[in-house]
Design an enzyme around this catalytic site. Structure first.
Site, PDB file in Angstrom:
ATOM      1  N   TYR A 108       0.660  -1.089  -0.096  1.00  0.00           N
ATOM      2  CA  TYR A 108      -0.144  -0.001  -0.120  1.00  0.00           C
ATOM      3  C   TYR A 108       0.744   1.299  -0.101  1.00  0.00           C
ATOM      4  O   TYR A 108       0.735   2.062  -1.011  1.00  0.00           O
ATOM      5  CB  TYR A 108      -1.034   0.052   1.329  1.00  0.00           C
ATOM      6  CG  TYR A 108      -1.947  -0.919   1.084  1.00  0.00           C
ATOM      7  CD1 TYR A 108      -3.259  -1.301   0.017  1.00  0.00           C
ATOM      8  CD2 TYR A 108      -1.705  -2.268   1.832  1.00  0.00           C
ATOM      9  CE1 TYR A 108      -3.892  -2.096   0.219  1.00  0.00           C
ATOM     10  CE2 TYR A 108      -2.942  -3.355   1.776  1.00  0.00           C
ATOM     11  CZ  TYR A 108      -3.962  -3.126   0.762  1.00  0.00           C
ATOM     12  OH  TYR A 108      -4.785  -3.963   0.739  1.00  0.00           O
ATOM     13  N   PRO A 121     -11.766  -0.543  -2.803  1.00  0.00           N
ATOM     14  CA  PRO A 121     -13.269  -1.041  -3.224  1.00  0.00           C
ATOM     15  C   PRO A 121     -14.208  -0.115  -3.023  1.00  0.00           C
ATOM     16  O   PRO A 121     -14.250   0.782  -1.983  1.00  0.00           O
ATOM     17  CB  PRO A 121     -13.181  -2.268  -2.221  1.00  0.00           C
ATOM     18  CG  PRO A 121     -11.840  -2.606  -1.639  1.00  0.00           C
ATOM     19  CD  PRO A 121     -11.329  -1.311  -1.511  1.00  0.00           C
ATOM     20  N   HIS A 340      -7.910   1.019   1.436  1.00  0.00           N
ATOM     21  CA  HIS A 340      -7.843  -0.241   1.813  1.00  0.00           C
ATOM     22  C   HIS A 340      -6.645  -0.618   2.549  1.00  0.00           C
ATOM     23  O   HIS A 340      -6.601  -1.689   3.395  1.00  0.00           O
ATOM     24  CB  HIS A 340      -7.519  -1.149   0.603  1.00  0.00           C
ATOM     25  CG  HIS A 340      -8.110  -2.645   0.486  1.00  0.00           C
ATOM     26  ND1 HIS A 340      -8.119  -3.253   1.676  1.00  0.00           N
ATOM     27  CD2 HIS A 340      -8.449  -3.359  -0.489  1.00  0.00           C
ATOM     28  CE1 HIS A 340      -8.551  -4.530   1.251  1.00  0.00           C
ATOM     29  NE2 HIS A 340      -8.945  -4.519   0.235  1.00  0.00           N
ATOM     30  N   SER A 553     -12.934 -12.113  -4.771  1.00  0.00           N
ATOM     31  CA  SER A 553     -13.217 -12.088  -3.387  1.00  0.00           C
ATOM     32  C   SER A 553     -14.696 -12.152  -3.163  1.00  0.00           C
ATOM     33  O   SER A 553     -15.552 -11.733  -3.865  1.00  0.00           O
ATOM     34  CB  SER A 553     -12.903 -10.617  -2.932  1.00  0.00           C
ATOM     35  OG  SER A 553     -13.057 -10.665  -1.397  1.00  0.00           O
TER      36      SER A 553
END
Length: 625
Positions: A108, A121, A340, A553
């Site tokens: 990240y 997301p 995220h 997912s």
């Protein structure tokens, strides 16, 4: 959506950590009681090498596989593997979780790609039919009250500990969902947690407001009080010609890091940005979009949650660095997007389930609290210099390019849900994964590396591991499915074996015995030791293994919603699914610039695969059912 292969290499190998590196805390909450949780193990080296080779078998030619086998043998016998393994074991003995620091940085904070669409997301809620503007504001007020009710459990540390297979799970991530924000840097980012603040951010028509959500006696505002405050915000932000300052947060991280520093040179701007960063969460009151057919509604809503629809619409009505942003559109498109880095899907969805239930209860028992006059919410001011204006125009252009680049298809598969695989004593998740394998094979006549997230929360500060859904057994099933020479009984047997293999890998992953995080750890030890990278990490097979054309997912949620995320690689798909009892919610993404991928075609292939698999089961008696 990342810059091509660079992104696949960065993001493909990532779990998701919990006590983030680079996390500054103004005020530390009491640590969640988790002394009893085991530490993440370091799997045996030979086991990981054997399992890595097995995972490669359906992806490589015999010659490529033989070459990789030789490299692995050399890695194991030359002493290089043992040296890296011992280095990793030493690290594991000293740290609460040997993976978390590396993971947060490599997955990240070191990534320079935009967070919007690339890593953040979106979640789409069922469509809400607002009769008028007041309906939108009333919905927002109830939602805010629901989140504050959830926050009370966090503050009091009364949030129930979750369990998997009777074992307690690490709850640390829940303490990084609220009051958290990502801060851009010129070379790497950081995460800041501001625990003791009492306000949220509300944004409407690109204008940001600070809304204090607690009374002077520290009790949260009632739904009616919040409603009146939101009304004030709405009425003082009717202008639609304001500069969309929030769109700056959608930029490439280096670009945003420079623009951020320029923006903060001005004292007023700095105070406004800090107020957003320190807020508990953000609520985006979105303008309505152009109407579309019912068939296209969920796809458009999913795109709206990911990126806001572009500079003409609501992309400037965001602060993408904020960990949690709820989106409430005037046209009834509702959901959220989350940054995220501090957390993954399950804590977000648990919070969402809680809030949705709270809103239902509130509907049934609206008790009007006595009204105490409240101060006007503070409008945040920004001084737009010519340089910042130029940064905003650049961000608008780049966002519009990204919006046109991403193809999003969200749909409800309504023929059946978890009920069919469960009636056939098959794992619903493994069943849906095999449907994706079949859909992909029918389109491309080959299988591909497939990523499915598995939780490592059985361990202290655990995040995720990769379930590799493509196996020799899945490959055998998809090849047999359309082979007229195969009997249905054999096809069903192969489906059974493929789902069993998937379940075995998933079990291995949640117990910390899969391969991807271990291999990342070995690679990081080599990098930190400043030794030459072992050849297994420069082998073509490694690139193939990390190139996840299917990035998937399952985001289980009681609420009838679906998560959406972008593909991991330029020629891949992002697929999220939420299996309900009688239907399955899907969201599929692909890049328009790639001629080989097409989200609509893959969605059709997926529907067909699910239909054919049920027909196969119906036509073939199974003795054990």
């Amino acid at each position: 959506m990342l810059t091509l292969l660079a992104r696949s290499m960065t993001r493909a190998s990532r779990p998701l950590l919990a006590r983030p590196v680079g996390v500054a805390q103004e005020w530390a909450r009491p640590i969640v009681q988790q002394e009893g949780l085991p530490k993440l193990p370091v799997p045996p080296l030979q086991q990981t090498c054997d399992r890595y080779l097995a995972a490669l078998e359906p992806l490589l030619s015999p010659e490529e596989l033989e070459h990789t086998r030789d490299l692995l043998n050399d890695f194991l016998t030359s002493g290089v593997g043992d040296r890296l393994q011992k280095g990793l074991e030493r690290r594991a003995s000293k740290k609460e979780n040997w993976l978390t620091d590396w993971w947060m940085q490599s997955a990240y904070l070191d990534s320079r790609m935009p967070v919007a669409m690339y890593t953040s997301p979106g979640v789409v809620l069922p469509r809400v039919h607002f009769k008028d503007r007041q309906g939108q504001i009333r919905f927002a007020a109830k939602l805010i009250a629901g989140v504050l009710s959830f926050k009370k459990m966090l503050d009091n540390e009364t949030l129930p500990v979750q369990h998997l297979g009777g074992k307690p799970l690490c709850m640390d991530q829940y303490y990084h969902v609220l009051s958290c924000c990502r801060i851009p840097g010129p070379k790497k980012d950081s995460i800041v947690n501001h625990d003791h603040h009492t306000h949220i951010t509300v944004v409407h028509n690109f204008q940001f407001f600070i809304l204090d959500v607690y009374n002077s006696d520290h009790t949260p505002l009632s739904v009616d009080q919040i409603y009146l405050q939101l009304e004030k915000i709405w009425n003082s932000s009717l202008q639609t010609n304001k500069e969309p300052i929030g769109i700056l947060t959608s930029q490439h991280r280096n670009t945003w890091g420079k623009a951020y520093n320029n923006l903060l040179k001005d004292k007023t701007n700095k105070e406004s940005v800090r107020a957003i960063e320190k807020s508990i969460f953000t609520v985006c009151l979105d303008a309505p979009l152009a109407s579309v057919s019912d068939e296209l509604y969920y796809s458009r809503a999913a795109a709206q949650m990911l990126h806001g629809g572009g500079s003409r619409w609501n992309s400037g009505n965001r602060w993408f660095d904020k960990t949690l942003q709820f989106i409430i559109g005037e046209d009834g498109s509702c959901g959220l997007t989350y940054e995220h880095a501090p957390t993954e899907g399950p804590p977000i969805m648990y919070l969402l389930d809680y809030v949705v239930e709270y809103m239902k209860r509130t509907e049934a028992q609206m008790v009007r609290a006595p009204m105490i006059p409240l101060p006007m919410p503070q409008k945040l001011r920004f001084n737009i210099t010519p340089e910042t204006k130029k940064d905003i125009e650049s961000a608008k252009q780049n966002m519009n390019i990204m919006v046109h680049e991403l193809d999003v298809r969200a749909f409800i598969f309504s023929e059946y849900g978890k009920d069919v695989p469960k009636a056939n004593k098959l794992s619903p998740d493994g069943y849906i994964q095999m449907a994706m394998q079949l859909a992909y094979y029918r389109m491309y006549k080959e299988c591909c590396s497939t990523y499915e997230s598995a939780s490592l929360r059985m361990f202290r500060l655990g995040r995720t591991e990769t379930i590799r859904s493509t196996t020799n057994d899945s490959f055998a099933f998809v090849k047999a499915m359309d082979d007229p020479a195969k009997q249905n009984s054999e096809k069903v047997s192969l489906l059974d074996k493929a789902i069993s293999a998937h379940r075995a890998y998933a079990t291995m992953a949640v117990h910390g015995q899969a391969i991807d995080r271990h291999m990342l750890g070995l690679k990081m030890v080599a990098i930190e030791d400043l030794t030459s990278l072992p050849e297994i990490f420069m082998d073509t097979a490694w690139a193939v293994a990390q190139h996840f054309n299917l990035y998937t997912s399952q985001v289980g949620c009681k609420t009838d919603c679906v998560m959406v995320l972008g593909p991991l690689v330029p020629d891949g798909y992002g697929v999220c699914y939420n299996p309900m009892e009688n239907h399955i919610n899907f969201a599929v993404t692909a890049y328009n610039s790639c001629e080989e991928t097409n989200a609509s075609k893959f969605s059709r292939a997926l529907r067909r695969a699910l239909g054919d698999m049920r027909t196969l089961l119906e036509q073939t008696p199974r003795p054990n059912i």
